[in-house]
Structures are given as structure tokens and as C-alpha cells.
Design a protein around this motif. Structure first.
Motif, short mmCIF file in Angstrom:
data_model
loop_
_atom_site.label_atom_id
_atom_site.label_comp_id
_atom_site.label_asym_id
_atom_site.label_seq_id
_atom_site.Cartn_x
_atom_site.Cartn_y
_atom_site.Cartn_z
N VAL A 48 0.90 -0.66 -0.22
CA VAL A 48 0.09 0.16 0.28
C VAL A 48 1.25 1.02 0.45
O VAL A 48 0.51 2.60 -1.04
N GLY B 34 2.31 1.61 -2.80
CA GLY B 34 1.35 1.95 -4.18
C GLY B 34 1.50 3.17 -4.55
O GLY B 34 0.35 3.62 -5.16
N ARG B 35 1.21 3.79 -3.75
CA ARG B 35 0.99 5.81 -3.28
C ARG B 35 1.90 6.40 -4.14
O ARG B 35 1.80 7.66 -3.69
N SER C 75 -2.39 -2.65 -4.05
CA SER C 75 -2.50 -1.79 -2.95
C SER C 75 -4.46 -1.19 -3.23
O SER C 75 -5.09 -1.47 -2.07
N ALA D 163 -3.18 -2.64 5.19
CA ALA D 163 -2.90 -2.56 4.32
C ALA D 163 -4.09 -0.58 5.44
O ALA D 163 -3.14 0.52 4.41
#
Lengths: 214, 208
Positions: free
Chosen positions: A144, A147-148, A169, B178
Motif C-alpha cells: 500500500v 502503491g501510493r 494497493s 493496508a
């Protein structure tokens, strides 16, 4: 009188507020609104208790010259100063707004940004556990995070779209994260309803404090 | 940037550095900034509540609109102040009881609706389709059920129940990971913002 009456008040108002939801009449919704306003008013007065406790704590530190009493002076001076400026000039007062923008806002956002370091350190310690669950947590977090940011795109940009960090993500956030949150929310909903019912029926009495529980 | 702005931004930059100094260790600069913000924040929110809620819900209704029934919650609120006295603090139980009664009653319906029914509705009402979106919906349904089974302790986690429970905890851990990653990125964004602020201030100060 000291114990039974408060329990009775909770029972009456709690039952009323729980049942009024199912009564589609104007009087019911008006009463709901009215009682909500009452709780806000009580909350405003209760704030005085909080401020009083804060002042009392720091005043005693200064009075008895306890360690760090100088910092307590800073708190009291800032509190009284801010309140005086706000009371005299109102919330649109230039000085009041400047103190917010250049005193409060930068410090609070810096404090939150500091958490980035502490979260990273806590994560390192948590991930050293080396279990499957800790590994899953670590992998999901890393994917995550990557992915950002642009580096994630650089690392996996050449792969097919579903295998790129940004896509994985999004999948992690919209599928497992949503599922986990929903399961927890369902648990929270049932838990709060059960706890509220216990309070209304007088089974849970810790809110009475000290001797009230007997 | 004018001299006034430079001074004000200088105060903000000084306080920012005071807070960052905690990364080395706890020190007087950090303590100063921390206590300063405690006082300023309390003062700020008190005044904000006074000028909005207190004026709107107490002063105006009672003294301007003549809605005298608002004296009752005001008296209940004043009863909260008995918390300062050991002898009379029991009186504060009445307003607390009222507050808790209203809060509990409202919570039952509100939480059951938003946290239970709405979540169940969102989980089961999305149509299953024969594409990637449909597969995601199916995974969500199975994952929610598995995660719920993990939290269900009224039956021993054996056999198929154990398999579902294990899958549930995996889902929860991936979900937490996450969420954790997203939180870290949010904090990093704030950190970047503060560093940009300091850089801009130094540039303005030395005329870069």
C-alpha cells in the motif's frame, strides 16, 4: 436518592430515546431534537469541569514548585491569554486567528507528522515477530505504501497492470480492508447496542463511580 | 513576505523545530512547545464553543427568545460543577445520568442501523456478476463471514469452523496492514508538508 434516582433517570430517558426512533410522529422527532440539544448544553457546562481540572492541576504544580512547574506557567498563561483574546475580540479577531495559524496549527501537524517515525519504529518491532500473520501485515503495508508513491510505479510499471503496486494497493484497500472493517463494524455495532442496553437496565453501573456501584 | 509575516512564520518554524527535537530525546524545547499547545488549544476550543454552542443554545434561547425551558439543562449543566466538591459530587450523577441515558438510548438504534444493518446491506446487496468486480464482491462476502467467525467464541474453532476462522484472521491482518500503510503515508505527507514549510521559511529569511 444518590444511586436509585440516577439509575431511574437512565432507564426512563434511555428507553424513551431507544423507542422514539420507531415512532414516526412529529412530537417524537421534536422531543428527540430537544433532548439532543439538552445534552449539548450539559456538555458545554461540563467543559468548565475540564478546564477547572486543568487549571487546578497546573496551579498546584506552580504553588508547590513541583518539578517542571515552569512549563505549567506556560500552559496557564497561554490558556488565559487565548481565552481573554477570544472573549474580548471574538473568534474572528486577527490576533486570535494568528495564534491559531502560527501557534496551534503548526505544532499539531508537526506532532502528527512525528508519528510517522514512531509508527515506523513500532512496525519494525512488530514485524520482527516473524509469524505468518505479521508477514501478511507487513506485506500489505509495504504494498500500500509503495502503491501510493512514484517509486512504486517505477518498480512495477513494466509489469501487466493487475500486478502493479498501485493496482494491488487499490485491491487491498477495497477488498480485504473493506471486509475486515465491515466485520469489525458489525462487532462494534452489536457491542455498543449490548453495552447501551446493560447501562439502561442498570446492569452496568461503573459510570456512577465509587460508592454508586455498591 | 513582509516583516510581520516573517516574525509570525518564525514563531511557527521555531515551534515546529521544538517538536522535531523530540526525535533526539525529551528536552526543554519540546516540553515548552507541548505545554504551550495544551494551553492554546484548550483556550481556542473553549472560546469557539462559547461563541457558537453556548451563545446559540443557552444565551439566545433563554435571554433573547424567552424559551425558559432551556433553564433545565443549564441547571443540570451547573450541577456538573459539584464535581469540584468531594461532599457534593454525588449531585453531578443526575446530569451524568441524563446524558448517559440519552446517549445509550440513541446509541442502540443508531449503531444497530449504521454499524450492523448498513454494513450487512452493503455486503449482501451488491449483485454478483461474472467479471472481476463480481469476484471482488464474492471475496468480500466470504471474507466478512470468515472474519466474523474469527470473532465468534460461542463455539469451538474446529473443523470447517477453524478453516474459516484462520482465513478470517488472515483477512483481518491484510486489512490492518493496508490501513496501517495508508496511515503511514498520511503521516509522511504531513512530514513533507512541515519540511517544505521550513525550507520556504529559510528561503524567505535569507532571500534565496
Amino acid at each position: 436518592m444518590k444511586r436509585e434516582l440516577p439509575l431511574m433517570i437512565v432507564l426512563i430517558f434511555g428507553t424513551f430515546m431507544a423507542f422514539q426512533y420507531f415512532v414516526p410522529h412529529r412530537i417524537s422527532s421534536d422531543l428527540y431534537q430537544e433532548f439532543n440539544n439538552w445534552t449539548i448544553i450539559i456538555g458545554i457546562f461540563a467543559m468548565v469541569v475540564g478546564i477547572g481540572s486543568l487549571i487546578s492541576l497546573h496551579y498546584n504544580r506552580i504553588k508547590f514548585k513541583k518539578p517542571g512547574w515552569g512549563y505549567s506557567t506556560v500552559t496557564i498563561v497561554c490558556l488565559i491569554g487565548m481565552m481573554s483574546i477570544g472573549l474580548i475580540g471574538g473568534t474572528e479577531n486577527d490576533l486570535f486567528l494568528k495564534l491559531y495559524r502560527h501557534g496551534l496549527a503548526p505544532v499539531t501537524s508537526t506532532m502528527f507528522s512525528l508519528l510517522a517515525f514512531f509508527i515506523a519504529s513500532a512496525a519494525y518491532r512488530a514485524f520482527r515477530a516473524r509469524t505468518i500473520l505479521a508477514t501478511l501485515l507487513l506485506l500489505a503495508a509495504v504494498v500500500v505504501m509503495l502503491g501510493r508513491v512514484p517509486i512504486g510505479e517505477i518498480l512495477t510499471g513494466w509489469l501487466p497492470r493487475p500486478l502493479q503496486f498501485s493496482e494491488i494497493s487499490n485491491f487491498l484497500l477495497y477488498v480485504p480492508n473493506t471486509a475486515a472493517k465491515r466485520a469489525i463494524f458489525i462487532g462494534v455495532g452489536l457491542g455498543v447496542a449490548a453495552m447501551s442496553l446493560k447501562i439502561i437496565l442498570g446492569i452496568e453501573r461503573t459510570w456512577l463511580g465509587g460508592e454508586g456501584r455498591k | 513576505m513582509t516583516t510581520g509575516q516573517l516574525i509570525l512564520n518564525g514563531i511557527a518554524a521555531f515551534l515546529t523545530l521544538c517538536i522535531f527535537s523530540f526525535l533526539y530525546k525529551d528536552n526543554p524545547f519540546y516540553k515548552f512547545a507541548e505545554r504551550l499547545v495544551a494551553g492554546v488549544a484548550t483556550g481556542y476550543w473553549t472560546i469557539l464553543l462559547y461563541h457558537t454552542n453556548f451563545t446559540d443554545k443557552v444565551i439566545e434561547p433563554i435571554f433573547i427568545n424567552g424559551q425558559y425551558h432551556y433553564i433545565i439543562p443549564a441547571v443540570l449543566g451547573i450541577m456538573m460543577w459539584t464535581r469540584f466538591s468531594r461532599k457534593w459530587s454525588w449531585i453531578s450523577r443526575y446530569p451524568i445520568a441524563f446524558y448517559i441515558g440519552i446517549g445509550s438510548g440513541v446509541s442502540i438504534t443508531v449503531y444497530l442501523y449504521t454499524y450492523l444493518f448498513k454494513q450487512l446491506q452493503a455486503t449482501i446487496s451488491t449483485p454478483l456478476t461474472l467479471d472481476l468486480a463480481g469476484l471482488n464482491v464474492l471475496i468480500i462476502v466470504i471474507a466478512v463471514l470468515s472474519a466474523l467467525i474469527y470473532f465468534f467464541f460461542s463455539s469451538a474453532h474446529k473443523g470447517i469452523f477453524n478453516v474459516a476462522s484462520r482465513f478470517g484472521i488472515y483477512v483481518i491482518m491484510i486489512g490492518f496492514g493496508a490501513g496501517f500503510g495508508l496511515t503511514v503515508m498520511g503521516r509522511v505527507a504531513l512530514l513533507v508538508q512541515r519540511i517544505i514549510f521550513l525550507r520556504d521559511y529559510i528561503v524567505a529569511l535569507f532571500g534565496g
